[in-house]
Design a protein around this motif. Structure first.
Motif, short mmCIF file in Angstrom:
data_model
loop_
_atom_site.label_atom_id
_atom_site.label_comp_id
_atom_site.label_asym_id
_atom_site.label_seq_id
_atom_site.Cartn_x
_atom_site.Cartn_y
_atom_site.Cartn_z
N PRO A 1 0.80 -1.22 0.00
CA PRO A 1 0.00 0.00 0.00
C PRO A 1 0.83 1.27 0.00
O PRO A 1 0.44 2.27 -0.56
CB PRO A 1 -0.82 -0.12 1.28
N MET A 2 2.03 1.23 0.60
CA MET A 2 2.87 2.42 0.63
C MET A 2 3.20 2.87 -0.79
O MET A 2 3.30 4.06 -1.07
CB MET A 2 4.15 2.13 1.41
N ALA A 3 3.37 1.92 -1.69
CA ALA A 3 3.70 2.26 -3.07
C ALA A 3 2.57 3.03 -3.74
O ALA A 3 2.81 3.79 -4.68
CB ALA A 3 4.00 0.99 -3.87
N LEU A 4 1.36 2.86 -3.26
CA LEU A 4 0.23 3.57 -3.87
C LEU A 4 0.34 5.08 -3.70
O LEU A 4 -0.21 5.84 -4.48
CB LEU A 4 -1.10 3.10 -3.26
N LEU A 5 1.07 5.50 -2.68
CA LEU A 5 1.24 6.93 -2.47
C LEU A 5 2.06 7.56 -3.59
O LEU A 5 1.95 8.75 -3.85
CB LEU A 5 1.92 7.20 -1.13
N GLY A 6 2.88 6.76 -4.27
CA GLY A 6 3.71 7.29 -5.34
C GLY A 6 3.30 6.83 -6.71
O GLY A 6 4.02 7.01 -7.67
N SER A 7 2.15 6.18 -6.83
CA SER A 7 1.69 5.69 -8.12
C SER A 7 0.67 6.65 -8.71
O SER A 7 -0.23 7.11 -8.03
CB SER A 7 1.01 4.33 -7.96
N SER A 8 0.84 6.95 -9.96
CA SER A 8 -0.14 7.79 -10.63
C SER A 8 -0.86 6.95 -11.66
O SER A 8 -0.41 5.88 -12.05
CB SER A 8 0.54 8.97 -11.32
N PHE A 9 -1.99 7.42 -12.11
CA PHE A 9 -2.72 6.71 -13.15
C PHE A 9 -1.87 6.62 -14.41
O PHE A 9 -1.87 5.61 -15.09
CB PHE A 9 -4.05 7.39 -13.44
N ALA A 10 -1.10 7.67 -14.70
CA ALA A 10 -0.22 7.64 -15.86
C ALA A 10 0.83 6.55 -15.71
O ALA A 10 1.18 5.87 -16.67
CB ALA A 10 0.46 9.00 -16.05
N ASP A 11 1.33 6.34 -14.48
CA ASP A 11 2.31 5.28 -14.25
C ASP A 11 1.74 3.92 -14.61
O ASP A 11 2.38 3.15 -15.31
CB ASP A 11 2.74 5.24 -12.78
N VAL A 12 0.54 3.63 -14.12
CA VAL A 12 -0.01 2.30 -14.36
C VAL A 12 -0.51 2.14 -15.78
O VAL A 12 -0.65 1.03 -16.26
CB VAL A 12 -1.12 1.94 -13.34
N GLU B 1 1.75 4.50 10.13
CA GLU B 1 2.35 5.59 9.36
C GLU B 1 1.76 5.67 7.95
O GLU B 1 1.52 6.75 7.42
CB GLU B 1 3.88 5.41 9.27
N THR B 2 1.53 4.51 7.34
CA THR B 2 0.95 4.46 6.01
C THR B 2 -0.50 4.95 6.05
O THR B 2 -0.93 5.75 5.22
CB THR B 2 0.99 3.04 5.43
N ALA B 3 -1.24 4.48 7.04
CA ALA B 3 -2.64 4.89 7.18
C ALA B 3 -2.74 6.40 7.36
O ALA B 3 -3.60 7.05 6.76
CB ALA B 3 -3.29 4.16 8.36
N ALA B 4 -1.87 6.97 8.17
CA ALA B 4 -1.87 8.42 8.38
C ALA B 4 -1.58 9.16 7.08
O ALA B 4 -2.21 10.17 6.77
CB ALA B 4 -0.86 8.81 9.45
N SER B 5 -0.64 8.65 6.30
CA SER B 5 -0.32 9.27 5.01
C SER B 5 -1.51 9.23 4.07
O SER B 5 -1.79 10.19 3.36
CB SER B 5 0.87 8.57 4.35
N PHE B 6 -2.22 8.10 4.07
CA PHE B 6 -3.41 7.98 3.22
C PHE B 6 -4.46 9.01 3.61
O PHE B 6 -5.06 9.66 2.76
CB PHE B 6 -4.01 6.59 3.33
N LEU B 7 -4.69 9.13 4.92
CA LEU B 7 -5.72 10.05 5.39
C LEU B 7 -5.35 11.51 5.12
O LEU B 7 -6.19 12.31 4.74
CB LEU B 7 -6.00 9.82 6.87
N CYS B 8 -4.08 11.84 5.30
CA CYS B 8 -3.63 13.22 5.08
C CYS B 8 -3.66 13.62 3.61
O CYS B 8 -3.81 14.79 3.29
CB CYS B 8 -2.22 13.42 5.64
N SER B 9 -3.50 12.66 2.73
CA SER B 9 -3.46 12.98 1.30
C SER B 9 -4.81 12.78 0.61
O SER B 9 -4.89 12.89 -0.61
CB SER B 9 -2.40 12.11 0.60
N ASP B 10 -5.85 12.46 1.38
CA ASP B 10 -7.19 12.21 0.82
C ASP B 10 -7.14 11.07 -0.19
O ASP B 10 -7.85 11.05 -1.18
CB ASP B 10 -7.76 13.49 0.20
N TRP B 11 -6.28 10.10 0.07
CA TRP B 11 -6.09 8.98 -0.81
C TRP B 11 -7.37 8.18 -1.02
O TRP B 11 -7.64 7.71 -2.13
CB TRP B 11 -4.98 8.07 -0.27
#
Length: 182
Positions: free
Chosen positions: A49-60, A152-162
């Motif tokens: 899941p941490m990798a999802l923070l750096g993945s863009s739709f263009a990447d995939v 830490e990952t969950a907090a990053s998701f919540l802060c970035s509106d993931w």
């Protein structure tokens, strides 16, 4: 008819993790089918899941390299937080997919099956986690995605509106983030 849920995990699910996931669907009248998604590259930039923070739709979509593009990535975090050191949390005794993928699969599926009383199907991805997540959601016609992640990952998701971005990209009505039971 069943209510299908994809559960994405960073590490082995503890019994407490499984109980919390099952509790989310305890009041549903229809049976629940869980689809557990595990990455064989939990610590690398390719998976987890941490990798999802750096993945863009263009990447995939294959338009750019598989790395974050600052200010342009759909799932980018301004400052990615590294995964916790194993000694920082009691869950370090749980199996790590990089070291013992078989134990992660066996224990996590057993815990979730015992907590929920429903079927648990397991999928492993050896590549880009976002592609695997999109594919699994589509192939199972899932109604929900639950990500069980380090605090830490969950907090990053919540802060970035993931979750809002993920719900739109995955085309599911609900995306939930749970912290690993520590």
């Amino acid at each position: 008819m069943t209510y299908d849920v994809v559960v994405l995990i960073e590490r082995e699910m503890s019994e407490g993790d499984a109980r919390r996931v099952a509790a989310l669907h305890a009041r549903y009248e229809e049976p629940v089918d869980y689809h557990l998604l595990v990455s064989s590259h939990a610590e690398s930039g390719f998976g987890g899941p941490m990798a999802l923070l750096g993945s863009s739709f263009a990447d995939v979509a294959g338009m750019t390299a598989s790395r974050a593009v600052p200010g342009n990535a759909m799932f980018a975090s301004p400052r990615p937080i590294p995964p916790p050191e194993p000694s920082r949390t009691p869950t370090a005794t749980l199996a790590d997919p990089d070291v013992d993928l078989a134990s992660v699969i066996e224990h996590s599926s057993r815990h979730l099956r015992a907590a929920s009383g429903y079927a648990v199907n397991v999928s492993i991805t050896h590549g880009e986690i976002l592609l695997a997540l999109m594919s699994l959601v589509k192939s199972t016609n899932s109604h929900e995605v639950v990500v069980v992640a380090w605090p830490e990952t969950a907090a990053s998701f919540l802060c970035s509106d993931w979750t809002t971005k993920a719900r739109k990209a995955l085309k599911v009505p609900r995306v939930r983030i749970l912290e690993h039971d520590t």
